[in-house]
Design a protein around this motif. Sequence first.
Motif, PDB file in Angstrom:
ATOM      1  N   ALA A  50       0.831  -1.208   0.000  1.00 56.39           N
ATOM      2  CA  ALA A  50       0.000   0.000   0.000  1.00 56.39           C
ATOM      3  C   ALA A  50       0.863   1.254   0.000  1.00 56.39           C
ATOM      4  CB  ALA A  50      -0.940  -0.004   1.207  1.00 56.39           C
ATOM      5  N   ASP A  51       1.912   1.269   0.805  1.00 54.14           N
ATOM      6  CA  ASP A  51       2.810   2.422   0.838  1.00 54.14           C
ATOM      7  C   ASP A  51       3.476   2.647  -0.516  1.00 54.14           C
ATOM      8  OD1 ASP A  51       2.195   2.817   3.498  1.00 54.14           O
ATOM      9  OD2 ASP A  51       4.053   1.938   4.266  1.00 54.14           O
ATOM     10  N   ALA A  52       3.870   1.547  -1.166  1.00 50.62           N
ATOM     11  CA  ALA A  52       4.517   1.664  -2.474  1.00 50.62           C
ATOM     12  C   ALA A  52       3.536   2.167  -3.530  1.00 50.62           C
ATOM     13  CB  ALA A  52       5.106   0.325  -2.889  1.00 50.62           C
ATOM     14  N   ILE A  53       2.297   1.699  -3.467  1.00 48.99           N
ATOM     15  CA  ILE A  53       1.275   2.156  -4.414  1.00 48.99           C
ATOM     16  C   ILE A  53       1.056   3.658  -4.279  1.00 48.99           C
ATOM     17  CG2 ILE A  53      -1.202   2.085  -4.914  1.00 48.99           C
ATOM     18  CD1 ILE A  53      -1.070  -0.943  -4.213  1.00 48.99           C
ATOM     19  N   THR A  54       0.852   4.122  -3.051  1.00 48.64           N
ATOM     20  CA  THR A  54       0.559   5.541  -2.867  1.00 48.64           C
ATOM     21  C   THR A  54       1.771   6.411  -3.181  1.00 48.64           C
ATOM     22  OG1 THR A  54       0.976   5.318  -0.475  1.00 48.64           O
ATOM     23  CG2 THR A  54      -1.303   5.132  -1.234  1.00 48.64           C
ATOM     24  N   ALA A  55       2.971   5.924  -2.863  1.00 49.63           N
ATOM     25  CA  ALA A  55       4.177   6.677  -3.219  1.00 49.63           C
ATOM     26  C   ALA A  55       4.286   6.828  -4.728  1.00 49.63           C
ATOM     27  CB  ALA A  55       5.420   5.990  -2.653  1.00 49.63           C
ATOM     28  N   ARG A  56       4.001   5.748  -5.450  1.00 47.49           N
ATOM     29  CA  ARG A  56       4.073   5.805  -6.909  1.00 47.49           C
ATOM     30  C   ARG A  56       2.969   6.693  -7.477  1.00 47.49           C
ATOM     31  NH1 ARG A  56       6.383   7.067 -10.931  1.00 47.49           N
ATOM     32  NH2 ARG A  56       5.783   6.129 -12.904  1.00 47.49           N
ATOM     33  N   LEU A  57       1.769   6.676  -6.883  1.00 50.57           N
ATOM     34  CA  LEU A  57       0.709   7.575  -7.330  1.00 50.57           C
ATOM     35  C   LEU A  57       1.131   9.033  -7.159  1.00 50.57           C
ATOM     36  CD1 LEU A  57      -2.472   5.783  -5.923  1.00 50.57           C
ATOM     37  CD2 LEU A  57      -1.710   5.867  -8.312  1.00 50.57           C
ATOM     38  N   ASP A  58       1.825   9.344  -6.051  1.00 52.60           N
ATOM     39  CA  ASP A  58       2.360  10.693  -5.867  1.00 52.60           C
ATOM     40  C   ASP A  58       3.323  11.051  -6.986  1.00 52.60           C
ATOM     41  OD1 ASP A  58       0.951  11.014  -3.496  1.00 52.60           O
ATOM     42  OD2 ASP A  58       2.638  10.478  -2.207  1.00 52.60           O
ATOM     43  N   GLU A  59       4.200  10.115  -7.344  1.00 53.94           N
ATOM     44  CA  GLU A  59       5.164  10.358  -8.416  1.00 53.94           C
ATOM     45  C   GLU A  59       4.472  10.569  -9.753  1.00 53.94           C
ATOM     46  OE1 GLU A  59       9.119   7.909  -6.873  1.00 53.94           O
ATOM     47  OE2 GLU A  59       7.867   7.063  -8.453  1.00 53.94           O
ATOM     48  N   ILE A  60       3.488   9.712 -10.042  1.00 55.34           N
ATOM     49  CA  ILE A  60       2.773   9.830 -11.315  1.00 55.34           C
ATOM     50  C   ILE A  60       2.095  11.184 -11.430  1.00 55.34           C
ATOM     51  CG2 ILE A  60       0.823   8.948 -12.653  1.00 55.34           C
ATOM     52  CD1 ILE A  60       1.515   6.150 -11.497  1.00 55.34           C
ATOM     53  N   ALA A  61       1.475  11.635 -10.352  1.00 62.39           N
ATOM     54  CA  ALA A  61       0.796  12.932 -10.375  1.00 62.39           C
ATOM     55  C   ALA A  61       1.765  14.050 -10.747  1.00 62.39           C
ATOM     56  CB  ALA A  61       0.155  13.211  -9.023  1.00 62.39           C
ATOM     57  N   ALA A  62       2.956  14.014 -10.144  1.00 66.12           N
ATOM     58  CA  ALA A  62       3.959  15.038 -10.432  1.00 66.12           C
ATOM     59  C   ALA A  62       4.481  14.921 -11.866  1.00 66.12           C
ATOM     60  CB  ALA A  62       5.105  14.937  -9.437  1.00 66.12           C
ATOM     61  N   GLU A  63       4.709  13.693 -12.311  1.00 64.13           N
ATOM     62  CA  GLU A  63       5.276  13.468 -13.643  1.00 64.13           C
ATOM     63  C   GLU A  63       4.299  13.800 -14.768  1.00 64.13           C
ATOM     64  OE1 GLU A  63       7.963   9.736 -12.003  1.00 64.13           O
ATOM     65  OE2 GLU A  63       6.269   9.373 -13.341  1.00 64.13           O
ATOM     66  N   GLU A  64       3.021  13.491 -14.543  1.00 65.22           N
ATOM     67  CA  GLU A  64       2.030  13.625 -15.606  1.00 65.22           C
ATOM     68  C   GLU A  64       1.240  14.930 -15.533  1.00 65.22           C
ATOM     69  OE1 GLU A  64       1.848  11.507 -18.073  1.00 65.22           O
ATOM     70  OE2 GLU A  64       3.369  10.183 -17.206  1.00 65.22           O
ATOM     71  N   GLY A  65       1.447  15.723 -14.489  1.00 64.44           N
ATOM     72  CA  GLY A  65       0.730  16.984 -14.368  1.00 64.44           C
ATOM     73  C   GLY A  65      -0.742  16.800 -14.090  1.00 64.44           C
ATOM     74  N   VAL A  66      -1.076  15.812 -13.266  1.00 61.27           N
ATOM     75  CA  VAL A  66      -2.468  15.529 -12.925  1.00 61.27           C
ATOM     76  C   VAL A  66      -2.633  15.544 -11.409  1.00 61.27           C
ATOM     77  CG1 VAL A  66      -2.814  14.144 -15.002  1.00 61.27           C
ATOM     78  CG2 VAL A  66      -2.092  13.020 -12.868  1.00 61.27           C
ATOM     79  N   THR A  67      -3.881  15.458 -10.977  1.00 59.67           N
ATOM     80  CA  THR A  67      -4.200  15.325  -9.554  1.00 59.67           C
ATOM     81  C   THR A  67      -4.694  13.915  -9.299  1.00 59.67           C
ATOM     82  OG1 THR A  67      -4.769  17.657  -9.312  1.00 59.67           O
ATOM     83  CG2 THR A  67      -5.677  16.139  -7.682  1.00 59.67           C
ATOM     84  N   ILE A  68      -4.111  13.241  -8.330  1.00 59.76           N
ATOM     85  CA  ILE A  68      -4.570  11.908  -7.941  1.00 59.76           C
ATOM     86  C   ILE A  68      -4.926  11.935  -6.464  1.00 59.76           C
ATOM     87  CG2 ILE A  68      -4.030   9.458  -7.757  1.00 59.76           C
ATOM     88  CD1 ILE A  68      -2.059   9.780 -10.047  1.00 59.76           C
TER      89      ILE A  68
END
Length: 349
Positions: free
Chosen positions: A70-88
């Motif tokens: 779960a921690d890895a999933i949410t950490a990666r979602l944070d990264e994706i949001a920053a990389e893709e310019g979206v809000t998650i």
Amino acid sequence: MKSNLKKLTAFTAASALTLSLAACSGGTASTPAPTDSATVENTSSAGEGSKTYTVAVVKQMDHASLDEIADAITARLDEIAAEEGVTIQYEVYSGQNDQTVLRQLGDQAIADGVDALIPIATTAAQVMTVCAEESQTPVVFAAISDPATADLTGFDYVTGTSDALDTNLIMDMIFAQDPETAKVGLLYSLSEPNSTTPIADAKAYLDGKGVSYVEVTANTNDEVIAAASSLIADGVDAIFTPTDNVIMAAELAIYEDLIAAGIPHYTGADSFVRNGAFATCGVNYTQLGADTADLAYEAMTQGMDAMEDYYLASGGIITVNTETAAALGADYSVFESLGQVVTVTTTEE
């Protein structure tokens, strides 16, 4: 309809990346039930006006492996949001290993209009699949050892990651450590579909070597303690447990008795080993969690038509508890010819 073809990790999804994970930035909370506790919400955003996605991460229960994922999933979602310019926006829940609670969590998430459900472990995945049947909300599961046996294949709206065990390799570890092993204990829960195939594989392996085994099942913490005691009394030389969440949750209650009896416990996940078991050969759950988040983002942004029923996580990582090894007088260097060996010590988690 998606095919049943299984792929190794090196995901071909457009969004799949292999960057190192940062520590989880927070925003995760384990809620015993949706009616009696608050959930902390995390919003990862690149700025106002960006596209917004909402995700519910649902753990089957609280324990080290599922928490790590779960921690890895949410950490990666944070990264994706920053990389893709979206809000998650995401919330993390625990179903307490209770199907009623899991169903409440899933139904509420669907009613709230989430863009994806990410269940962690088999029962959570099965319940979320039912919850999303009408809405066809993407269900991207994490750490399902045997998706086919768990009836999680063949759905247009379901995919995820599998931490399928190489049971034969773990059996090889048992006999590399002690070639004179004459009796093996098989300890698992009947409520865990994850255990079905590995236990069958272990029996076939042991039958092929002419080695006897004692099969004991347990479904509660007290039953696990009693089952371990019975295996000690039966004089087994080693114990094997697959990626079984019920046994994992009780590992801290049994590992000292197994060490005192001189019995090494070989398991399906490194979380057991961090809680006192001797050794495992499995996957990197932090990477599995990151890969699952990548799949979820692809499902939300590109749809699931081109996605497989599930994706196999790469394994071959042998994890040994050095404190347990020392107490058992076990030389774990014998595992070096079988795979990459990493060491841990016991943590009370």
